[in-house]
Scaffold this motif. Structure first.
Motif, PDB file in Angstrom:
ATOM      1  N   TRP A   5       0.557   7.542  -2.363  1.00  0.00           N
ATOM      2  CA  TRP A   5       1.260   6.288  -2.607  1.00  0.00           C
ATOM      3  C   TRP A   5       1.144   5.293  -1.455  1.00  0.00           C
ATOM      4  CZ3 TRP A   5       6.539   6.731  -5.528  1.00  0.00           C
ATOM      5  CH2 TRP A   5       6.859   5.514  -6.114  1.00  0.00           C
ATOM      6  N   LEU A   6       1.281   5.782  -0.221  1.00  0.00           N
ATOM      7  CA  LEU A   6       1.394   4.869   0.917  1.00  0.00           C
ATOM      8  C   LEU A   6       0.136   4.016   1.166  1.00  0.00           C
ATOM      9  CD1 LEU A   6       3.257   3.867   3.120  1.00  0.00           C
ATOM     10  CD2 LEU A   6       2.428   5.716   4.598  1.00  0.00           C
ATOM     11  N   PRO A   7      -1.093   4.566   1.098  1.00  0.00           N
ATOM     12  CA  PRO A   7      -2.271   3.726   1.386  1.00  0.00           C
ATOM     13  C   PRO A   7      -2.364   2.493   0.496  1.00  0.00           C
ATOM     14  CG  PRO A   7      -2.868   6.040   1.401  1.00  0.00           C
ATOM     15  CD  PRO A   7      -1.477   5.979   0.873  1.00  0.00           C
ATOM     16  N   ASP A   8      -2.000   2.640  -0.794  1.00  0.00           N
ATOM     17  CA  ASP A   8      -2.047   1.487  -1.694  1.00  0.00           C
ATOM     18  C   ASP A   8      -1.032   0.426  -1.279  1.00  0.00           C
ATOM     19  OD1 ASP A   8      -4.056   2.549  -3.235  1.00  0.00           O
ATOM     20  OD2 ASP A   8      -2.692   3.536  -4.627  1.00  0.00           O
ATOM     21  N   THR A  49      -0.660   1.960  -9.036  1.00  0.00           N
ATOM     22  CA  THR A  49       0.563   1.274  -8.618  1.00  0.00           C
ATOM     23  C   THR A  49       1.753   1.910  -9.319  1.00  0.00           C
ATOM     24  OG1 THR A  49      -0.656  -0.794  -8.375  1.00  0.00           O
ATOM     25  CG2 THR A  49       1.736  -0.945  -8.461  1.00  0.00           C
ATOM     26  N   SER A  50       2.776   2.312  -8.563  1.00  0.00           N
ATOM     27  CA  SER A  50       3.966   2.931  -9.134  1.00  0.00           C
ATOM     28  C   SER A  50       5.212   2.300  -8.527  1.00  0.00           C
ATOM     29  CB  SER A  50       3.972   4.440  -8.881  1.00  0.00           C
ATOM     30  OG  SER A  50       2.857   5.070  -9.474  1.00  0.00           O
ATOM     31  N   PHE A  51       6.231   2.151  -9.350  1.00  0.00           N
ATOM     32  CA  PHE A  51       7.496   1.605  -8.873  1.00  0.00           C
ATOM     33  C   PHE A  51       8.569   1.822  -9.940  1.00  0.00           C
ATOM     34  CE2 PHE A  51       4.892  -1.667 -10.837  1.00  0.00           C
ATOM     35  CZ  PHE A  51       5.739  -2.281 -11.752  1.00  0.00           C
ATOM     36  N   SER A  88      10.935   1.646  -3.709  1.00  0.00           N
ATOM     37  CA  SER A  88      10.777   2.896  -4.470  1.00  0.00           C
ATOM     38  C   SER A  88      10.214   3.999  -3.585  1.00  0.00           C
ATOM     39  CB  SER A  88       9.852   2.669  -5.665  1.00  0.00           C
ATOM     40  OG  SER A  88      10.379   1.693  -6.547  1.00  0.00           O
ATOM     41  N   PHE A  89       9.220   3.630  -2.757  1.00  0.00           N
ATOM     42  CA  PHE A  89       8.637   4.617  -1.850  1.00  0.00           C
ATOM     43  C   PHE A  89       9.681   5.140  -0.864  1.00  0.00           C
ATOM     44  CE2 PHE A  89       6.748   5.511   2.301  1.00  0.00           C
ATOM     45  CZ  PHE A  89       5.842   6.508   1.986  1.00  0.00           C
ATOM     46  N   LEU A  90      10.451   4.231  -0.268  1.00  0.00           N
ATOM     47  CA  LEU A  90      11.470   4.651   0.700  1.00  0.00           C
ATOM     48  C   LEU A  90      12.551   5.493   0.032  1.00  0.00           C
ATOM     49  CD1 LEU A  90      11.861   1.348   2.761  1.00  0.00           C
ATOM     50  CD2 LEU A  90      10.645   3.440   3.421  1.00  0.00           C
TER      51      LEU A  90
END
Length: 277
Positions: A59-62, A119-121, A157-159
């Motif tokens: 997820w993070l690199p994108d 892409t995810s959220f 969302s990532f955090l």
């Protein structure tokens, strides 16, 4: 020591007498009340670490790529690129979009490069019109309008998911460490202090949950009984048993009816049986 006749004492007096006259000395612990589940909890924590590593790698690199484009580069719509893909909503709140972009990294050359982006959220809707965005200063950098429009949501969302994974790791590791330290009482000589424990749950796997008031603070504990063991309940109080608190720790061991979880002499067992009569 002269012990008053039990039948002449109230329940509260009996409990106080029991706690005051309990033989206080270091004794060997024969059963700590813990089964070796801490090993599997430690293994599950490693699985959590692997899951976190995959999650960050996936997820993070994108997010970094699109943040660099949105915040530090000037972008324009790339009309000559071809884009295909789709978005789907899972559990009504998690949106996942995949895009395949074919474009010329160097506009001066005919070579075409095809890249796949994910892409995810968290959200309830996403745009239906998708543009390809290219950096004007670094032509090789490219992304989609959906990725930049929802960039803030993606970061949150990532955090959020990263925080949940950290909490999971902390809970599993702390529980495994606590059970490991509790299990190390077995075979050691420690001073055991009696406390009154209220048993509120016992399942078919001999897992017993209880609570005790220790120095004005309610503490909860869990023990795994050995086959054939039964907690030593007070005959005059419902669901109240005797637990042994290891000095200098927060670990409690339920005393069994035969008083074998720790080394008691025959005279000590006789004294306790007299107090409980």
């Amino acid at each position: 020591m002269t012990i008053p006749a039990p039948e002449t004492l109230s329940s509260a007096d009996k409990q106080q007498l029991l706690l005051k006259t309990f033989p206080a000395r270091a004794r060997k612990v024969n059963h700590s009340g813990v089964r070796g589940k801490y090993f599997w909890k430690a293994v599950s924590s490693l699985f959590g670490v692997a899951l976190a590593a995959f999650f960050i790698w996936f997820w993070l690199p994108d997010i970094v790529r699109d943040a660099r484009l949105a915040w530090f580069d000037s972008v324009v719509v790339e009309s000559e690129a071809d884009v295909s893909g789709s978005c789907k909503i899972s559990k009504m709140v998690f949106i996942s979009c995949d895009a395949k972009i074919s474009y010329r990294p160097d506009p001066a050359r005919e070579a075409v490069l095809t890249v796949e982006q994910h892409t995810s959220f968290f959200g309830f809707s996403h745009g239906t019109k998708v543009d390809v965005l290219r950096s004007t200063t670094h032509p090789e950098r490219i992304t989609t309008s959906i990725a930049t429009e929802h960039l803030g949501n993606r970061i949150v969302s990532f955090l959020l998911l990263a925080g949940l994974l950290v909490l999971f790791e902390y809970a599993v590791c702390s529980e495994a460490w606590k059970e490991f330290r509790h299990s190390r009482l077995q075979g050691r000589e420690v001073v055991l202090r009696p406390v009154l424990a209220r048993v509120y749950e016992c399942d078919e796997d001999r897992n017993v949950k209880f609570s005790a008031d220790i120095d004005g603070v309610e503490r909860h504990g869990t023990n795994v009984l050995r086959y054939g063991d039964t907690p030593l309940f007070l005959p005059w109080s419902q669901n109240v048993a005797i637990a042994l608190l290891a000095s200098g720790t927060r670990y409690m061991i339920l005393l069994d009816e035969e008083m074998t979880v720790a080394n008691f002499t025959d005279s000590e067992k006789a004294l306790l049986k007299t107090l409980l009569s």
